[in-house]
Structures are given as structure tokens and as C-alpha cells.
Design a protein around this motif. Structure first.
Motif, PDB file in Angstrom:
ATOM      1  N   GLU A  28      33.556  39.660  40.162  1.00 39.38           N
ATOM      2  CA  GLU A  28      34.197  38.454  39.642  1.00 39.38           C
ATOM      3  C   GLU A  28      33.746  38.119  38.225  1.00 39.38           C
ATOM      4  O   GLU A  28      34.457  37.448  37.496  1.00 39.38           O
ATOM      5  CB  GLU A  28      33.901  37.264  40.555  1.00 39.38           C
ATOM      6  N   THR A  29      32.537  38.564  37.858  1.00 41.28           N
ATOM      7  CA  THR A  29      31.982  38.252  36.537  1.00 41.28           C
ATOM      8  C   THR A  29      31.434  39.521  35.888  1.00 41.28           C
ATOM      9  O   THR A  29      31.252  40.549  36.549  1.00 41.28           O
ATOM     10  CB  THR A  29      30.828  37.236  36.643  1.00 41.28           C
ATOM     11  N   ASP A  32      28.394  40.629  37.678  1.00 44.56           N
ATOM     12  CA  ASP A  32      28.722  41.398  38.885  1.00 44.56           C
ATOM     13  C   ASP A  32      29.015  42.855  38.524  1.00 44.56           C
ATOM     14  O   ASP A  32      28.603  43.774  39.232  1.00 44.56           O
ATOM     15  CB  ASP A  32      29.953  40.829  39.591  1.00 44.56           C
ATOM     16  N   ARG A  59      28.364  35.427  32.823  1.00 44.70           N
ATOM     17  CA  ARG A  59      29.106  34.788  33.924  1.00 44.70           C
ATOM     18  C   ARG A  59      30.596  34.626  33.629  1.00 44.70           C
ATOM     19  O   ARG A  59      31.300  33.948  34.361  1.00 44.70           O
ATOM     20  CB  ARG A  59      28.495  33.431  34.256  1.00 44.70           C
ATOM     21  N   VAL A  60      31.075  35.272  32.572  1.00 49.60           N
ATOM     22  CA  VAL A  60      32.500  35.183  32.235  1.00 49.60           C
ATOM     23  C   VAL A  60      33.317  35.861  33.342  1.00 49.60           C
ATOM     24  O   VAL A  60      32.958  36.918  33.840  1.00 49.60           O
ATOM     25  CB  VAL A  60      32.788  35.823  30.855  1.00 49.60           C
ATOM     26  N   PRO A  61      34.404  35.228  33.760  1.00 46.45           N
ATOM     27  CA  PRO A  61      35.265  35.855  34.769  1.00 46.45           C
ATOM     28  C   PRO A  61      35.927  37.118  34.204  1.00 46.45           C
ATOM     29  O   PRO A  61      36.277  37.175  33.018  1.00 46.45           O
ATOM     30  CB  PRO A  61      36.321  34.791  35.064  1.00 46.45           C
TER      31      PRO A  61
END
Length: 77
Positions: A28-29, A32, A59-61
Motif C-alpha cells: 500500500e505504501t 511496504d 508512507r506515500v500510497p
């Protein structure tokens, strides 16, 4: 559905990876994507992240077709 993940300079050396593709449905990020691409290694706090050629935060999508690049911190002198 894939996301391309690239590693540069000392990150390439420490991970042993130049570029990998990961399943977009599993991340998602950008953080990840790091974890999936590196087999669960911890993302260092000072790593620079670029999403589709623009610097951003871990943490950017992310989404299918994106390209994420990880760079070690840059210093000058």
C-alpha cells in the motif's frame, strides 16, 4: 499488476538488488514495497524515496504501474 522497485548506490550493494518487481496488490505504501522487495529488512530512517521520479516520504500510497526508487542519504562537501 506490478510495481517496479529500484535501489541505488550503497543500498544496491547492501541489499544485493538493482531492481525488482513486486505484486502491487501486496503493498500500500513505498515502505511496504521496501519490505516486500528486501525480504522484510527494516527501512533505514535516512533513506530517500522517490515515487515516479519525485522525492516523497516512505508512507506515500502507491498503485499498480508505479516506480519506486530508494537512495542512500546524499552528502556533499
Amino acid at each position: 499488476m506490478t510495481i517496479k522497485v529500484k535501489f541505488f548506490a550503497s543500498l544496491r550493494e547492501s541489499t544485493g538488488l538493482r531492481a525488482v518487481e513486486i505484486d502491487a496488490s501486496r503493498a500500500e505504501t513505498a515502505a511496504d514495497a521496501w519490505h516486500l522487495a528486501t525480504g522484510g529488512r527494516r527501512l533505514p530512517d535516512d533513506v530517500l524515496v522517490a515515487l515516479n521520479l519525485e522525492y516523497t516520504h516512505p508512507r506515500v500510497p502507491i498503485r499498480d504501474g508505479d516506480e519506486i526508487a530508494f537512495f542512500p542519504p546524499v552528502t556533499g562537501g
